[in-house]
Design a protein around this motif. Structure first.
Motif, PDB file in Angstrom:
ATOM      1  N   LYS A 241     -37.826  14.330  87.378  1.00 47.53           N
ATOM      2  CA  LYS A 241     -36.511  13.772  87.078  1.00 47.53           C
ATOM      3  C   LYS A 241     -36.474  12.291  87.445  1.00 47.53           C
ATOM      4  N   LEU A 242     -35.783  11.517  86.609  1.00 50.28           N
ATOM      5  CA  LEU A 242     -35.663  10.087  86.872  1.00 50.28           C
ATOM      6  C   LEU A 242     -34.818   9.880  88.130  1.00 50.28           C
ATOM      7  N   ALA A 243     -35.399   9.234  89.147  1.00 51.62           N
ATOM      8  CA  ALA A 243     -34.701   9.022  90.417  1.00 51.62           C
ATOM      9  C   ALA A 243     -34.102   7.622  90.507  1.00 51.62           C
ATOM     10  N   SER A 244     -34.796   6.628  89.965  1.00 48.97           N
ATOM     11  CA  SER A 244     -34.313   5.252  89.995  1.00 48.97           C
ATOM     12  C   SER A 244     -35.091   4.445  88.967  1.00 48.97           C
ATOM     13  N   TYR A 245     -34.578   3.268  88.672  1.00 48.15           N
ATOM     14  CA  TYR A 245     -35.330   2.369  87.796  1.00 48.15           C
ATOM     15  C   TYR A 245     -34.970   0.931  88.133  1.00 48.15           C
ATOM     16  N   THR A 246     -35.891   0.014  87.792  1.00 42.95           N
ATOM     17  CA  THR A 246     -35.710  -1.407  88.052  1.00 42.95           C
ATOM     18  C   THR A 246     -35.951  -2.183  86.770  1.00 42.95           C
ATOM     19  N   LEU A 247     -35.056  -3.124  86.462  1.00 42.07           N
ATOM     20  CA  LEU A 247     -35.185  -3.989  85.298  1.00 42.07           C
ATOM     21  C   LEU A 247     -35.617  -5.375  85.747  1.00 42.07           C
ATOM     22  N   PHE A 248     -36.533  -6.007  84.979  1.00 42.46           N
ATOM     23  CA  PHE A 248     -37.100  -7.296  85.336  1.00 42.46           C
ATOM     24  C   PHE A 248     -36.763  -8.342  84.276  1.00 42.46           C
ATOM     25  N   GLN A 249     -36.515  -9.571  84.751  1.00 41.67           N
ATOM     26  CA  GLN A 249     -36.345 -10.714  83.858  1.00 41.67           C
ATOM     27  C   GLN A 249     -37.335 -11.801  84.268  1.00 41.67           C
ATOM     28  N   TYR A 250     -37.745 -12.652  83.295  1.00 42.41           N
ATOM     29  CA  TYR A 250     -38.781 -13.649  83.525  1.00 42.41           C
ATOM     30  C   TYR A 250     -38.341 -15.024  83.034  1.00 42.41           C
ATOM     31  N   ASP A 251     -38.995 -16.063  83.581  1.00 39.86           N
ATOM     32  CA  ASP A 251     -38.836 -17.391  83.007  1.00 39.86           C
ATOM     33  C   ASP A 251     -39.966 -17.622  82.003  1.00 39.86           C
ATOM     34  N   ASN A 252     -40.016 -18.829  81.425  1.00 38.17           N
ATOM     35  CA  ASN A 252     -41.015 -19.094  80.384  1.00 38.17           C
ATOM     36  C   ASN A 252     -42.404 -19.367  80.943  1.00 38.17           C
ATOM     37  N   ARG A 253     -42.560 -19.268  82.278  1.00 32.36           N
ATOM     38  CA  ARG A 253     -43.880 -19.450  82.899  1.00 32.36           C
ATOM     39  C   ARG A 253     -44.501 -18.121  83.319  1.00 32.36           C
ATOM     40  N   GLY A 254     -43.763 -17.014  83.135  1.00 30.32           N
ATOM     41  CA  GLY A 254     -44.283 -15.715  83.525  1.00 30.32           C
ATOM     42  C   GLY A 254     -43.924 -15.309  84.937  1.00 30.32           C
ATOM     43  N   ASN A 255     -42.888 -15.931  85.497  1.00 28.99           N
ATOM     44  CA  ASN A 255     -42.408 -15.579  86.827  1.00 28.99           C
ATOM     45  C   ASN A 255     -41.233 -14.610  86.736  1.00 28.99           C
TER      46      ASN A 255
END
Length: 273
Positions: free
Chosen positions: A165-179
């Motif tokens: 069962k899905l317990a948690s999730y994390t969403l990621f955002q980046y800049d144009n340098r891959g950070n």
């Protein structure tokens, strides 16, 4: 940070990246981070830790070993390729990682490990986590699956319980340098839920030494192109927040030689050349 016109900032970043890329390419495949030395506050010299990064003949990470202030090994990570696309990472400690006390002179013991399954394009498909019980039986605890964008950047990390069962999730955002510039972690997985913890990051323009180690991790310190100079976290449930900042001293090739904490702690980076 100082406010810089966007076009000028972009030109500065591009120029710095070209310089760093040239330095990295000139190093060749053998250039690696081989040790980090962490110095706690002067009032607590026992907090010193030295971490060594050991590689095999193909320059793949083999072990990460941390010594305490007396020079004794305290923790060790062992990397074992079980097949061409399955990597096991074992966590060895002298003391149980959940223990509030520390006893000197104990031998290393494996308390947990994870197994990572890679896709054909070297991205991570799934990571399974296990705990070693005192009687040496193995308990499967959780698994993590990853979603990517067209640049092979992790956009979502899903954590599942032992029964799938899905317990948690994390969403990621980046800049144009891959950070990674933002992580939003959701422990309430119902539709329309708000994130529980939101973390934002700011970076310098220098190359991240941990990327030379080849640690295939989804953690921002290891996966981002540059070095974190500020990390702000807001817990939207408890309304608490943290704001941490770091500065760096650099080598002539752009790589950090020292990371300096706001409270005076520091960490030195030692390379193969």
């Amino acid at each position: 940070m100082k406010t810089i016109p966007w076009l000028l900032l972009l030109l500065l970043v591009m120029a710095c990246n070209r310089k760093n890329d040239d330095a990295i390419l000139a190093r060749g495949q053998s250039f690696r981070l081989i040790r980090t030395d962490y110095y706690g506050l002067p009032a607590n010299p026992s907090s010193f830790r030295s971490t060594r990064y050991d590689y095999d003949e193909n320059n793949l990470i083999r072990e990460v070993i941390t010594d305490n202030s007396t020079g004794a090994v305290e923790t060790k990570q062992v990397y074992r390729w079980l097949t061409g696309n399955v990597l096991r990472v074992e966590q060895h400690f002298t003391n149980p990682p959940w223990s509030g006390s520390f006893l000197a002179g104990l031998p290393l013991k494996m308390y947990s490990y994870n197994e990572t399954l890679y896709n054909a394009d070297t991205t991570i498909r799934e990571r399974k986590n296990y705990i070693v019980q005192p009687d040496n039986t193995i308990d499967y605890r959780s698994s993590t699956k990853f979603e990517y964008d067209s640049q092979k950047q992790v956009t979502r990390r899903n954590t599942y319980t032992t029964d799938g069962k899905l317990a948690s999730y994390t969403l990621f955002q980046y800049d144009n340098r891959g950070n990674v510039t933002r992580e939003d972690r959701y422990t309430d997985v119902s539709k329309g839920a708000r994130p529980n913890i939101s973390t934002t990051y700011e970076y310098d323009n220098a190359p991240n030494p941990y990327r030379t180690v080849g640690l295939h991790s989804e953690i921002s310190w290891y996966m981002s192109t540059n070095n974190i100079v500020r990390q702000k976290s807001i817990n939207l449930v408890s309304a608490s927040n943290t704001d941490e900042q770091w500065t760096y001293e650099y080598r002539s090739d752009g790589y950090p030689a020292r990371q300096i904490y706001a409270d005076g702690r520091k960490e030195d980076f030692i390379y193969s050349n």
